[in-house]
Design a protein around this motif. Structure first.
Motif, short mmCIF file in Angstrom:
data_model
loop_
_atom_site.label_atom_id
_atom_site.label_comp_id
_atom_site.label_asym_id
_atom_site.label_seq_id
_atom_site.Cartn_x
_atom_site.Cartn_y
_atom_site.Cartn_z
N TRP A 13 0.81 -1.22 0.00
CA TRP A 13 0.00 0.00 0.00
C TRP A 13 0.85 1.28 0.00
CZ3 TRP A 13 -1.65 -4.52 2.04
CH2 TRP A 13 -2.92 -4.94 1.67
N SER A 23 -3.16 -1.57 -7.63
CA SER A 23 -4.16 -2.64 -7.67
C SER A 23 -4.59 -3.07 -6.27
CB SER A 23 -3.62 -3.84 -8.44
OG SER A 23 -2.42 -4.30 -7.87
N PHE A 24 -3.76 -2.90 -5.28
CA PHE A 24 -4.14 -3.31 -3.92
C PHE A 24 -4.98 -2.24 -3.23
CE2 PHE A 24 -0.38 -5.78 -4.90
CZ PHE A 24 -0.81 -7.05 -4.57
N SER A 25 -4.52 -1.00 -3.27
CA SER A 25 -5.25 0.07 -2.57
C SER A 25 -6.55 0.42 -3.26
CB SER A 25 -4.37 1.31 -2.45
OG SER A 25 -3.98 1.78 -3.72
N ARG A 26 -6.70 0.07 -4.51
CA ARG A 26 -7.95 0.34 -5.24
C ARG A 26 -9.12 -0.47 -4.67
NH1 ARG A 26 -7.30 -1.05 -11.11
NH2 ARG A 26 -5.79 0.64 -10.96
N TYR A 27 -8.84 -1.66 -4.18
CA TYR A 27 -9.91 -2.55 -3.73
C TYR A 27 -10.09 -2.61 -2.22
CZ TYR A 27 -9.96 -4.02 -8.53
OH TYR A 27 -10.06 -4.02 -9.89
N MET A 28 -9.02 -2.31 -1.47
CA MET A 28 -9.14 -2.41 -0.02
C MET A 28 -8.05 -1.56 0.63
SD MET A 28 -9.08 -5.82 2.41
CE MET A 28 -10.30 -6.63 1.40
N SER A 29 -8.42 -0.89 1.71
CA SER A 29 -7.42 -0.10 2.42
C SER A 29 -6.49 -1.04 3.21
CB SER A 29 -8.10 0.88 3.38
OG SER A 29 -8.67 0.18 4.46
N ARG A 32 -7.93 -2.01 6.71
CA ARG A 32 -8.99 -3.02 6.64
C ARG A 32 -8.40 -4.41 6.39
NH1 ARG A 32 -13.91 -4.55 6.86
NH2 ARG A 32 -14.97 -5.70 5.22
N PHE A 33 -7.44 -4.48 5.48
CA PHE A 33 -6.78 -5.76 5.20
C PHE A 33 -6.10 -6.31 6.45
CE2 PHE A 33 -3.13 -8.30 3.93
CZ PHE A 33 -3.73 -9.22 3.10
#
Length: 193
Positions: A13, A23-29, A32-33
């Motif tokens: 992130w 691609s990672f920060s676009r779907y989940m913070s 939260r992960f």
């Protein structure tokens, strides 16, 4: 994450141009992960009114069933090795270990039965002195537990001096299993089960 390997989970992130992976920060913070990872388990929680299981590992028991699957699908060569390993864990856990001389000082202690090339055949999680293998003769009980399916067929097991004792060597020899390792002179004789 299996394809793009980074040193730490937080690196996925990062906003720095060297690590920028949108691609990672676009779907989940990231937070939260990390919260999901902290609460991840593989078994359902007991419903209200149901007793809480006495098994300290009930939330990950389906993952630990790896042992029975490995016995079904793979049989090792003659030489086996038994040692322990630490899995890094800094969260709250009743049976978290602290070992001063290890790279990961805090974590979950695993006992591993492996082949010389590192293939893990069976493992046990140390859950404290109250578990089935704890108490007096703990090291010998762990050896017998991890090798119970491999006894009586002529395997050779390599142990360090933490596990090895004269009583254990006699017990293994009576079950047609050979052990190699150093013996400590100060180890007292313990009756094995």
């Amino acid at each position: 994450m299996g394809t793009i390997r980074l040193n730490r989970l937080q690196d996925y992130w990062k906003k720095h141009w060297l690590f920028n992976l949108p691609s990672f920060s676009r779907y989940m913070s990231r937070d939260r992960f990390m919260l999901i990872m902290r609460c991840l388990h593989f078994n359902r929680n007991p419903l209200p009114g149901e007793p809480i299981p006495a098994d300290r590992l009930f939330k990950i028991r389906p993952v630990i069933d790896f042992n029975s699957k490995m016995i079904q699908i793979y049989y090792p060569d003659k030489n086996l090795s038994l040692d322990e390993s630490m899995v890094l864990w800094r969260g709250r856990l009743v049976f978290r270990q602290y070992i001063k001389n290890k790279r990961h000082r805090y974590g979950v202690k695993l006992y591993l039965l492996t082949e010389p090339d590192g293939t893990i055949l069976k493992f046990a999680v140390y859950t404290g002195t109250l578990d089935d293998h704890g108490g007096k003769g703990h090291a010998a009980n762990i050896v017998l537990h991890l090798t119970e399916e491999k006894l009586d067929v002529g395997h050779s097991i390599y142990l360090n001096n933490y596990y090895n004792s004269y009583g254990l060597a006699c017990k293994l020899l009576s079950r047609k299993t050979y052990c190699t390792g150093t013996l400590r002179v100060d180890r007292e004789k313990i009756q094995l089960k």
